[in-house]
Design a protein around this motif. Sequence first.
Motif, PDB file in Angstrom:
ATOM      1  N   ILE A  27       0.852  -1.199   0.000  1.00 55.92           N
ATOM      2  CA  ILE A  27       0.000   0.000   0.000  1.00 55.92           C
ATOM      3  C   ILE A  27       0.885   1.246   0.000  1.00 55.92           C
ATOM      4  CG2 ILE A  27      -1.605   1.364   1.444  1.00 55.92           C
ATOM      5  CD1 ILE A  27      -2.867  -1.398   2.240  1.00 55.92           C
ATOM      6  N   GLU A  64       1.020   4.076  -2.824  1.00 56.27           N
ATOM      7  CA  GLU A  64       0.691   5.461  -2.459  1.00 56.27           C
ATOM      8  C   GLU A  64       1.843   6.412  -2.756  1.00 56.27           C
ATOM      9  OE1 GLU A  64      -0.417   5.327   1.675  1.00 56.27           O
ATOM     10  OE2 GLU A  64      -2.552   5.117   1.176  1.00 56.27           O
ATOM     11  N   LYS A  75      -1.105   8.245  -4.700  1.00 53.94           N
ATOM     12  CA  LYS A  75      -1.928   8.768  -3.612  1.00 53.94           C
ATOM     13  C   LYS A  75      -2.948   9.803  -4.085  1.00 53.94           C
ATOM     14  CE  LYS A  75       0.513   9.967   0.006  1.00 53.94           C
ATOM     15  NZ  LYS A  75       1.083  10.289   1.278  1.00 53.94           N
ATOM     16  N   ASN A 107      -8.168   6.367  -4.262  1.00 53.31           N
ATOM     17  CA  ASN A 107      -8.532   6.401  -2.846  1.00 53.31           C
ATOM     18  C   ASN A 107      -8.087   5.101  -2.161  1.00 53.31           C
ATOM     19  OD1 ASN A 107     -10.546   4.402  -3.252  1.00 53.31           O
ATOM     20  ND2 ASN A 107     -12.031   5.956  -3.847  1.00 53.31           N
ATOM     21  N   SER A 108      -8.226   5.062  -0.842  1.00 54.67           N
ATOM     22  CA  SER A 108      -7.648   3.922  -0.130  1.00 54.67           C
ATOM     23  C   SER A 108      -8.369   2.614  -0.444  1.00 54.67           C
ATOM     24  CB  SER A 108      -7.580   4.189   1.369  1.00 54.67           C
ATOM     25  OG  SER A 108      -8.868   4.429   1.850  1.00 54.67           O
ATOM     26  N   ASN A 134      -6.432  -0.633  -1.708  1.00 58.69           N
ATOM     27  CA  ASN A 134      -6.614  -1.940  -1.048  1.00 58.69           C
ATOM     28  C   ASN A 134      -7.025  -3.011  -2.048  1.00 58.69           C
ATOM     29  OD1 ASN A 134      -6.005  -1.660   1.722  1.00 58.69           O
ATOM     30  ND2 ASN A 134      -7.860  -0.462   1.996  1.00 58.69           N
TER      31      ASN A 134
END
Length: 106
Positions: free
Chosen positions: A71, A75, A85, A89-90, A94
């Motif tokens: 991750i 990012e 990043k 989005n996260s 993921n």
Amino acid sequence: MKHKLKLVVLLATVMAVPVAFAQGPGASTYKAKCQMCHGPDGKATTPMAKMMKVPSFDASGVKKKTDAALIKAIEEGVGKMPAYKSQLNSKQINDLVTYIRVLEKK
Ligand code: HEC
């Protein structure tokens, strides 16, 4: 006749599973943003991958890295790999890690 229909339904279900697996979460983002460098299967066989000397996910030790490390790499970028990043989005990141784990096993 009824019997035949059941068989068709069963076959359709069996055949849909690998497709759903291959296109799981992260797959479309991967295709759009990552595939040109990492290759459709993560083995880095595209011309761009060769030019940039991208390691395959098998060879680069990615298997041994934690999800958190991957991750962070996505990012913030590593070496010639760009940072994502500001673009993803996260949840997308993921999902990409999940997808990389699928590719690693191929
Ligand atoms: C412009 C080409 C390029 C693109 C696009 C790209 N990568 Fe990379 N990627 C690289 C290179 C080069 C490395 C090897 C970096 C190094 O170790 O110096 C790498 C390494 C990685 C690694 C291993 C990091 C580590 O810690 O070993 C992961 C995971 C990764 N990329 C995921 C992705 C994902 C997910 C995307 C899409 C969002 C992506 N990459 C898009 C070029 C790219």
